[in-house]
Scaffold this motif. Structure first.
Motif, mmCIF file in Angstrom:
data_model
loop_
_atom_site.group_PDB
_atom_site.id
_atom_site.type_symbol
_atom_site.label_atom_id
_atom_site.label_comp_id
_atom_site.label_asym_id
_atom_site.label_seq_id
_atom_site.Cartn_x
_atom_site.Cartn_y
_atom_site.Cartn_z
ATOM 1 N N GLN A 354 0.923 -1.097 -0.308
ATOM 2 C CA GLN A 354 0.028 -0.169 0.029
ATOM 3 C C GLN A 354 0.816 1.309 0.016
ATOM 4 O O GLN A 354 0.519 2.312 -0.564
ATOM 5 C CB GLN A 354 -0.817 -0.007 1.263
ATOM 6 N N ARG A 355 1.923 0.987 0.662
ATOM 7 C CA ARG A 355 2.942 2.476 0.481
ATOM 8 C C ARG A 355 3.393 2.622 -0.472
ATOM 9 O O ARG A 355 3.740 3.789 -0.915
ATOM 10 C CB ARG A 355 4.056 2.040 1.687
ATOM 11 N N MET A 357 2.159 2.803 -3.476
ATOM 12 C CA MET A 357 1.214 4.041 -4.089
ATOM 13 C C MET A 357 1.342 5.148 -4.033
ATOM 14 O O MET A 357 1.193 6.093 -5.004
ATOM 15 C CB MET A 357 -0.357 3.653 -3.500
ATOM 16 N N TYR A 367 -2.155 -2.791 -6.668
ATOM 17 C CA TYR A 367 -3.194 -2.296 -5.869
ATOM 18 C C TYR A 367 -3.914 -3.423 -4.903
ATOM 19 O O TYR A 367 -4.426 -4.391 -5.659
ATOM 20 C CB TYR A 367 -3.850 -1.371 -6.338
ATOM 21 N N ASP A 369 -7.156 -3.632 -3.001
ATOM 22 C CA ASP A 369 -8.458 -2.857 -2.695
ATOM 23 C C ASP A 369 -8.953 -3.579 -1.447
ATOM 24 O O ASP A 369 -8.914 -4.733 -1.388
ATOM 25 C CB ASP A 369 -9.499 -3.226 -4.111
ATOM 26 N N SER A 373 -10.366 -7.868 -2.423
ATOM 27 C CA SER A 373 -9.136 -7.632 -3.224
ATOM 28 C C SER A 373 -8.929 -8.378 -4.511
ATOM 29 O O SER A 373 -8.222 -8.181 -5.031
ATOM 30 C CB SER A 373 -8.000 -7.819 -2.320
#
Length: 472
Positions: A354-355, A357, A367, A369, A373
């Motif tokens: 996530q970082r 991004m 990604y 989600d 996910s």
């Protein structure tokens, strides 16, 4: 897709003459799987997840599944021919899981079969099993007719959505308090997976004793035109007990805690005995347009197939009747079986994904989600031990109740609970051409092989059945 009986210009078989099914499905442009009509969130998906653990919830299942009504003297005979579980006892007012297999013993799909009245059943589930039922009813020589009420459109385009019935579930620790209030007192005793009736707002409503959120509850249904009347009565009765309506974002994630893998790839793309079915299926069917995603890649589509044993259905396979796939399953049953498990993902590794991004675009991982996910109709991510393939992750998302990313999947028979594995997240070569896939890097995520169901309440309180029967 609902099949019409007009001339179909191209079949699934025609489509596969030009393309390897793996290439076709891995680069599908169908987009994300949508749970239609139901709002994405009623409050927020975190509190909606909490409610099925702490209070109670109302699931609206009226739109994302197909209903196939089977009527005639051979209705139960047809179901028995399609199901590996026993139909020696299947009276009216009982339900069964139905997970039909191909002739080679691999799962096509699954859902719930309701015995509504003599010679009348309804199957409720996703497209693959629904279409297989229709095909067998039309071509198998059974004295039965089928009527299909297809799932609601993902984009209704402003048109009214009409179904044959509404379908709701009331689930969670406070579910029975809500049900008693609706009924005006304790409802009649209904055994697990049996059907009965309760009163709601002066109406007599059909009910199935069921459970999706760990604690048993009821699934109810009735005429679609009564849906808002019934929903309003449930919501009003549930206010004092903390009832929350669950939206489309949170709905499918309940299975991460309770342990059912909803969407394995239907095993229909290979086999001479399946050819007439592929010729019957339109190219625009679920099987022709669905998507296949994940880090596991094989040019042989059969490598994505799963057996009932791998899905946790092994204890329910009964060789007391003739059914499609019996001979193959008798052979398979003698071999060591992969088993269904939960993978609990390492929080630091998830945070690293996530970082990314917020870093350079060329350094971003696939990604993740939240809360669900999956980015394909059928997901298959590699699970490694010591760099070697040891299993597959097949359905992933985040549980606010557990504070963890979880996925459901399968591992080799000798992999023990508590084993740390490596889950490869993202697709090779920067990603396929699927509409849901951005350019990205793959990431190795540590995970711990864990029980299924993962939630302690589901393991200890849920009635023994399809979700709890997997090897622990």
């Amino acid at each position: 897709m609902e099949r019409n009986h007009l001339a179909v210009s191209q079949s699934l078989e025609d489509l596969l003459k030009a393309k390897n099914p793996v290439d076709l499905l891995r680069n599908s442009q169908i987009g994300a799987y949508v749970y239609p009509v139901v709002p994405a969130e009623y409050t927020n998906w975190r509190d909606e997840q909490r409610a099925w653990r702490d209070t109670c919830v109302l699931f609206d299942q009226s739109h994302h599944m197909a209903n196939v009504y089977m009527e005639g003297p051979d209705a139960v005979k047809l179901a028995s021919y399609l199901g590996f579980n026993s139909f020696a006892k299947f009276p009216v007012d009982r339900a069964k899981q139905l997970a039909p297999c191909s002739h080679d013993g691999h799962v096509i799909g699954d859902g719930i079969l309701f015995h509504l009245e003599p010679n009348k059943l309804v199957f409720v589930g996703r497209a693959p099993a629904a279409s297989w039922i229709q095909f067998q009813a039309e071509t198998g020589g059974f004295n039965v007719t089928t009527t299909k009420d297809d799932r609601s459109p993902s984009n209704p385009g402003g048109k009214a959505v009409v179904r044959s019935c509404y379908r709701y579930q009331i689930q969670g620790p406070n579910a029975w308090k809500v049900i008693e209030k609706l009924n005006g007192g304790p409802p009649p005793e209904i055994k697990f997976f049996d059907m009965g009736y309760i009163n709601i707002g002066g109406r007599k409503v059909r009910a199935l004793r069921h459970g999706m959120a760990g604690a048993p509850g009821l699934e109810i249904w009735g005429p679609y035109e009564e849906r808002e009347e019934i929903r309003t009565a449930i919501v009003d009765a549930g206010k004092e007990f903390g009832l929350a309506q669950v939206g489309a974002r949170a709905y499918a994630t309940n299975t991460l805690e309770s342990g059912w893998i909803p969407s394995p790839l239907p095993a229909v793309y290979t086999g001479d005995k399946m050819k007439t079915y592929r010729q019957w299926l339109p190219a625009a069917s679920y099987e022709g347009t669905g998507s296949l995603g994940g880090s596991f890649v094989s040019n042989n589509i059969a490598d994505y197939y799963v057996t009932p044993y791998e899905m946790g259905y092994g204890p329910f396979v009964k060789f007391d009747h003739d059914f499609i796939g019996r001979e193959a399953l008798e052979k398979i049953s003698k071999e060591p079986q992969r088993k269904k498990v939960t993978f609990a993902w390492n929080a630091e590794d998830v945070a690293k994904v996530q970082r990314s991004m917020f870093g350079p675009i060329e350094q971003r991982y696939k990604y993740i989600d939240l809360p669900l996910s999956n980015y394909a109709s059928a997901s298959y991510d590699k699970v490694l031990i010591g760099g070697k393939l040891a299993g597959l992750s097949m359905f992933s998302g985040y549980s606010y109740n557990e504070g963890s990313m979880l996925s459901l999947g399968i591992v080799e028979h000798d992999v023990e609970i508590g084993t740390e594995v490596t889950l490869v997240w993202g697709e090779e070569g920067g990603g396929t051409k699927k509409a849901t896939v951005e350019r990205h890097k793959q990431m190795e995520i540590r995970a711990v092989v864990s029980p299924v169901p993962y939630a302690k309440t589901a393991r200890e309180e849920y009635a023994a059945g399809w979700r709890t029967a997997a090897v622990k």
